[in-house]
Design an enzyme around this catalytic site. Structure first.
Site, PDB file in Angstrom:
ATOM      1  N   GLY A  56     -16.911   5.423  -2.467  1.00 12.36           N
ATOM      2  CA  GLY A  56     -16.047   6.054  -1.601  1.00 12.36           C
ATOM      3  C   GLY A  56     -15.432   4.848  -0.670  1.00 12.36           C
ATOM      4  N   SER A  57     -15.396   3.491  -0.878  1.00 13.98           N
ATOM      5  CA  SER A  57     -14.869   2.787  -0.231  1.00 13.98           C
ATOM      6  C   SER A  57     -13.617   2.220  -0.292  1.00 13.98           C
ATOM      7  CB  SER A  57     -15.909   1.372  -0.474  1.00 13.98           C
ATOM      8  OG  SER A  57     -15.721   0.885  -1.919  1.00 13.98           O
ATOM      9  N   GLY A  58     -12.697   2.973  -1.218  1.00 11.57           N
ATOM     10  CA  GLY A  58     -11.382   2.413  -1.416  1.00 11.57           C
ATOM     11  C   GLY A  58     -11.428   1.521  -2.320  1.00 11.57           C
TER      12      GLY A  58
ATOM     13  N   ASP B 127      -4.323   1.286  -9.269  1.00 10.27           N
ATOM     14  CA  ASP B 127      -5.816   0.895  -9.275  1.00 10.27           C
ATOM     15  C   ASP B 127      -6.219   0.494 -10.838  1.00 10.27           C
ATOM     16  OD1 ASP B 127      -5.701   1.423  -6.745  1.00 10.27           O
ATOM     17  OD2 ASP B 127      -6.790   3.203  -6.902  1.00 10.27           O
TER      18      ASP B 127
ATOM     19  N   GLU C 113       0.767  -1.310   0.080  1.00 13.33           N
ATOM     20  CA  GLU C 113       0.081  -0.129   0.000  1.00 13.33           C
ATOM     21  C   GLU C 113       0.953   1.237  -0.003  1.00 13.33           C
ATOM     22  OE1 GLU C 113      -3.111   0.225  -1.300  1.00 13.33           O
ATOM     23  OE2 GLU C 113      -3.404  -1.436   0.383  1.00 13.33           O
TER      24      GLU C 113
ATOM     25  N   SER D 234     -26.378   7.559 -14.042  1.00 14.22           N
ATOM     26  CA  SER D 234     -25.952   6.398 -13.131  1.00 14.22           C
ATOM     27  C   SER D 234     -27.009   6.250 -12.252  1.00 14.22           C
ATOM     28  CB  SER D 234     -24.818   6.984 -12.537  1.00 14.22           C
ATOM     29  OG  SER D 234     -24.541   6.081 -11.203  1.00 14.22           O
TER      30      SER D 234
END
Length: 397
Positions: A132-134, A182, A41, A75
């Protein structure tokens, strides 16, 4: 599979409602996964290694061609934002267009690279990733947009090129200085495998994940967090400054990820600011920990892999300072549950999720114990997802 068919059927009905039920128009469907990083990370922008996998939660799109050069995008997860419209040329960031800046950014970097869209689209989006949860909902939609463009106009780009353009969109258009991980994990994911990626060279290999009676459980803190305004860019600048100071004593050094732990300990005194020394120490040790963890997993030593996951969390908490009360609470509670092999924060931090390896027979107890105490301590409940490792962004047959 049925779940995917159900989702797409629901989307078809919504598509007709939003964009008109013109039977002559054919829609194409796509899926782009989210990702979870098992270990490694804040190493990606420091030229180190990461070990992510694509997951079965992600973003679906239904796409139909338009005759003109504008795109309408909607969306189902952001119904309150309505249908957002933008031209397929000459785009710049527009705060009013909210989440649509992610696909807009990809259109813009494609155009800048000489891949100009010949027409617009009607696009309906439905995401199964918690926002927004990563878990990289932004990378998921960026690579999705790249594939839609590449597919529609036969640009002939391979996935790695699309991944690079997607990252560029987030860096230059959205303004988040993210590394490549990502988008790479989202685009290049492979079922039942994680990817050992060297972010310095983009050399990678797939590593089969045989967890031997255990599963990957993602726990969402449900704490709202925003990457762009968080301390992410600050951490990155601190590491760059530390690297520049190290270069004064080791001029051939290109990235923190090139150092062994021993070399770092010898050179660390060259970093004048103690806080920056800590940040750099995390980047170096985490990179080497990642290589060790993959080696352990490939030798079927799942217990050692779990121990290294825990050590990764300590380092992110103590040296990198990106965890916070919610993530620390989740990790600490997980470590106390029988059947948990390892647990750590995943993603940028400051909220988002933890990733835990949990023995299958312990999953229900894990959810119950962690959920109960977290809710008591934090004041609201976490959410749990048992993740399957999935293929990267693709057109749905």
């Amino acid at each position: 599979m049925e779940k995917e068919n159900e989702i797409l059927a629901k989307m078809q009905a919504e598509f007709a409602a939003k964009f008109g039920a013109d039977a002559a128009r054919e829609t194409r469907s796509y899926f782009s996964p989210g990702r979870v990083n098992l270990i490694g990370e804040h190493t990606d922008y420091n030229g180190g290694h990461v070990f992510p996998c694509a997951i079965s939660l992600g973003t679906y799109a239904l796409v139909a061609d338009r005759q003109d050069s504008k795109t309408q995008i909607y969306s189902m997860n952001m119904a309150d934002k309505g249908v957002i419209e933008f031209p397929m040329s000459g785009l710049s960031y527009d705060k009013a267009k909210d989440w649509a800046n992610y696909p807009m950014g990809v259109v813009k970097v494609f155009e800048d690279a000489g891949f100009k869209a010949g027409h617009g689209f009607d696009i309906l989006i439905f995401g199964t990733l918690p926002n927004g949860s990563g878990l990289s909902s932004s990378a998921s939609i960026e690579v999705l947009t790249a594939l839609i463009l590449n597919d529609a106009f036969d640009f002939g780009l391979d996935m790695v090129e699309m991944v690079k353009l997607s990252q560029k969109a987030e860096n230059t258009f959205v303004g988040v200085n993210c590394g490549i991980m990502d988008q790479f994990a989202v685009g290049m994911g492979k079922k039942d495998c994680a990817i050992l990626l060297d972010c310095n060279t983009l050399s990678y290999r797939y590593s089969k994940i045989a967890l031997d009676g255990a599963s990957i459980v993602i726990t969402n803190t449900n704490k709202p967090h925003s990457l762009a305004s968080s301390a992410y860019n600050v951490r990155r600048a601190q590491c760059e400054h530390a690297l520049n100071e190290l270069k004064e004593v080791k001029p051939e050094l290109n990235a923190l990820g090139e150092l062994s732990n021993e070399e770092f300990n010898q050179l660390a005194g060259a970093i004048s600011e103690p806080l920056e020394r800590q940040r750099a120490r995390h980047a170096v040790l985490e990179n080497n920990r990642t290589l060790e963890a993959v080696e352990a997993l490939e030798a079927n030593d799942v217990a050692k892999f779990g121990k290294l996951m825990n050590e990764s969390h300590y380092s992110l908490r103590d040296d990198y300072d990106v965890t916070g009360k919610e993530l620390d609470t989740l990790a600490e509670l997980a470590w106390q549950v029988d059947g948990v092999i390892g647990s750590r924060m995943t993603g940028a931090g400051f909220g988002g999720c933890t990733v835990s390896l949990v023995k299958n027979e312990a999953i229900e107890a894990f959810k119950e114990k962690v959920g109960k105490v977290y809710t008591e301590k934090i004041g609201y409940a976490p959410s749990f997802y048992v993740a399957n490792i999935a293929d990267g962004t693709h057109r749905v047959k």
